[in-house]
Write an enzyme that holds these catalytic residues in place. Structure first.
Site, PDB file in Angstrom:
ATOM      1  N   ASP A 261       0.805  -1.223   0.000  1.00  0.00           N
ATOM      2  CA  ASP A 261       0.000   0.000   0.000  1.00  0.00           C
ATOM      3  C   ASP A 261       0.836   1.271   0.000  1.00  0.00           C
ATOM      4  O   ASP A 261       0.279   2.377   0.052  1.00  0.00           O
ATOM      5  CB  ASP A 261      -0.961   0.011   1.195  1.00  0.00           C
ATOM      6  CG  ASP A 261      -0.247  -0.019   2.548  1.00  0.00           C
ATOM      7  OD1 ASP A 261       0.999  -0.140   2.573  1.00  0.00           O
ATOM      8  OD2 ASP A 261      -0.940   0.063   3.584  1.00  0.00           O
ATOM      9  N   ASP A 287      -4.361  -7.110   4.967  1.00  0.00           N
ATOM     10  CA  ASP A 287      -4.430  -6.793   6.397  1.00  0.00           C
ATOM     11  C   ASP A 287      -5.533  -5.759   6.637  1.00  0.00           C
ATOM     12  O   ASP A 287      -5.451  -4.940   7.551  1.00  0.00           O
ATOM     13  CB  ASP A 287      -3.085  -6.286   6.917  1.00  0.00           C
ATOM     14  CG  ASP A 287      -2.923  -6.422   8.431  1.00  0.00           C
ATOM     15  OD1 ASP A 287      -3.762  -7.094   9.059  1.00  0.00           O
ATOM     16  OD2 ASP A 287      -1.970  -5.837   8.986  1.00  0.00           O
TER      17      ASP A 287
END
Length: 397
Positions: A261, A287
Site C-alpha cells: 500500500d 491486512d
C-alpha cells in the site's frame, strides 16, 4: 445459455493470463462453476463454440481471482464481531475488489472471543445456500501467542504463550477450519506448537515477534513456513544482527506476506523481497480492517480504537502504531505492477497462486486452468477492475 451434454456454458474473450503468460487472443469456457478451457481462442474445442459469449473485450485482461490470507474485515465490520449478515457484507465488499477466496483473520483476544469467531465462520461456511460472495476458506488466527514486545495493533492484555490444548480443542471441534496461526517463535512452547500445526497441515507463521535470526532458523527447522506482514512488528534487519526480517529473507523455507500500500513497506523494500522470495514464496495481503471501503474517522480493530486519516489506520492511543490497512487486493495488485515493477504474471502469482499454494488449494484455485473453479477477474488496460466471476457466476454490482 447454450447447453452441451447437459452442461450450460459461457465464454469470456480477452487477453487471458495463464500459468505460462498472457495469451493475447484468448478465451475462457466456464460451465457448472468450473473452467473447462482457458487459452488461445483459435484452439477452443468445437464443443464449446456455441456457448454464450458473456464478455468480449479484446484489450481486456482476464486473470485469476485474488486469494487474501490475511484480512480482518471491511465495509464497517470486523471478523471478531460478525454474524452472518456482517460476513455477507465483508465478503461482498472484498469480492467487489477482486477477492474470491479469503481467510477470516482474528485478533489477539480472549479465548471465548476466538471461540465465537470460529463458531460464526463455521456456521456461515455450512449454511444452506452456501457462500454467495468471496469464499471463506477458513480462519487465520493472528495471535494470541505473540510477543508482548511487538504487539502492534494487538491488545497486549490478551497475549499468552502458545497453548496446544486450545489448538487441539479448536481442531477437534472445527476440523480443517484453522488454516494459519501467527505466533512468536521465541516464546515458550512455540516450537512444540509449530510442530503440532505442521503435523495438522496448518500454516505456522511468525509475526509480532522479538525473535533473533537464530531463533527463526530453529523455528524453521521445526516447521515454521510463513511470515506475516513482512518488516512490520518484527525485529528488523541489521548487518550484524539480521533479526527476524533477515532470517525470513535468508531462509527459502519461509514464505513472506507483503502489504503493498506504500505505507507499510517502501516499494524498494518490496522489490528486495520479491528478488529473494521468487519461488512462489511472496504473498500479497491486505491486512484490511473494518474501515476499508469507508471514509476517514474513528473505528476499531478488535477491541482497540483506531483513527483513520487519509486512508491510514493507526491506534488512537498510540498513533505511531499502524492498525491494519484500508487496502484492497486490486489496489495492492496495481501497486505491485505499477510502483514495484512486477510483471503481470509475477503480481498474479503473489495475489492468487502463491496464497492458494499456502492453503494447499492450488488444485482448485489460483490460476486459470481447466478443472479449476471459475474465479475470474476482468481488468482494463489500466488494471481497473471491470468484472468479477466467482464459481462461474458474475458478481452483480
Amino acid at each position: 445459455m447454450a447447453e452441451i451434454n447437459g452442461a450450460h456454458g459461457e465464454l469470456l474473450y480477452g487477453k487471458v493470463l495463464t500459468p505460462d503468460g498472457i495469451t493475447e487472443q484468448g478465451v475462457i469456457a466456464v460451465a457448472d462453476g468450473l473452467i473447462q478451457y482457458a487459452g488461445e481462442a483459435s484452439w477452443l474445442p468445437a464443443a464449446y463454440e456455441s456457448w454464450q459469449t458473456v464478455t468480449r473485450e479484446p484489450q481486456g485482461l482476464l486473470i485469476p481471482g485474488f486469494v487474501d490470507v490475511h484480512v480482518h474485515g471491511g465495509a464497517g465490520h470486523d471478523f471478531m464481531y460478525s454474524d452472518a449478515d456482517a460476513l455477507d457484507d465483508i465478503t461482498r465488499f472484498h469480492a467487489s475488489h477482486g477477492t474470491t477466496s479469503m481467510l477470516a483473520t482474528t485478533m489477539t483476544a480472549a479465548k471465548a472471543d476466538i471461540d465465537q469467531v470460529l463458531a460464526e465462520v463455521d456456521a456461515y461456511r455450512s449454511r444452506e445456500g452456501g457462500m454467495p460472495y468471496a469464499r471463506l476458506a477458513g480462519v487465520h488466527l493472528e495471535g494470541p501467542f505473540i510477543s508482548v514486545r511487538w504487539p502492534g495493533a494487538q491488545n497486549p492484555e490478551h497475549i499468552v504463550p502458545a497453548n496446544i490444548e486450545w489448538l487441539e480443542e479448536w481442531e477437534e471441534k472445527y476440523p480443517g477450519m484453522i488454516r494459519q496461526v501467527t505466533l512468536a517463535p521465541e516464546r515458550e512452547a512455540a516450537l512444540e506448537a509449530i510442530q503440532w500445526l505442521r503435523k495438522h497441515g496448518i500454516t505456522a507463521a511468525l509475526g509480532h515477534t522479538d525473535a533473533t535470526f537464530e531463533q527463526v532458523i530453529t523455528a524453521a527447522d521445526a516447521g515454521l513456513n510463513h511470515a506475516v506482514h513482512m518488516f512490520n512488528a518484527m525485529t528488523p534487519l541489521h548487518h550484524r544482527k539480521p533479526g527476524t526480517a533477515g532470517a525470513v529473507l535468508f531462509d527459502p523455507r519461509i514464505r513472506a506476506e507483503v502489504i503493498a500500500d506504500g505505507i507499510h513497506v517502501h516499494p524498494a523494500a518490496i522489490s528486495l523481497i520479491t528478488r529473494l522470495k521468487n519461488n512462489h514464496n511472496l504473498l500479497l495481503i491486505t491486512d484490511a480492517m473494518s474501515a476499508t471501503g469507508l471514509s476517514d474517522g474513528e473505528y476499531a480493530i478488535g477491541d482497540l480504537p483506531v483513527i483513520v486519516k487519509d486512508g491510514i489506520a493507526t491506534l488512537k492511543e498510540h498513533p505511531e502504531a499502524l492498525a491494519g490497512s484500508t487496502l484492497t487486493m486490486i489496489s495492492g495488485f496495481r501497486y505491485l505492477v505499477q510502483e514495484v515493477g512486477l510483471s503481470l504474471l509475477e503480481a498474479s502469482q503473489a495475489a492468487s497462486l502463491n496464497p492458494a499454494l499456502s492453503l494447499g488449494m492450488q488444485r482448485s484455485i489460483g490460476t486459470l486452468e481447466a478443472g479449476k473453479r471459475g474465479d475470474i477477474l476482468q481488468l482494463d488496460q489500466d488494471l481497473n477492475l471491470r468484472g468479477v466471476w466467482i464459481g462461474g457466476r458474475k458478481l452483480e454490482a
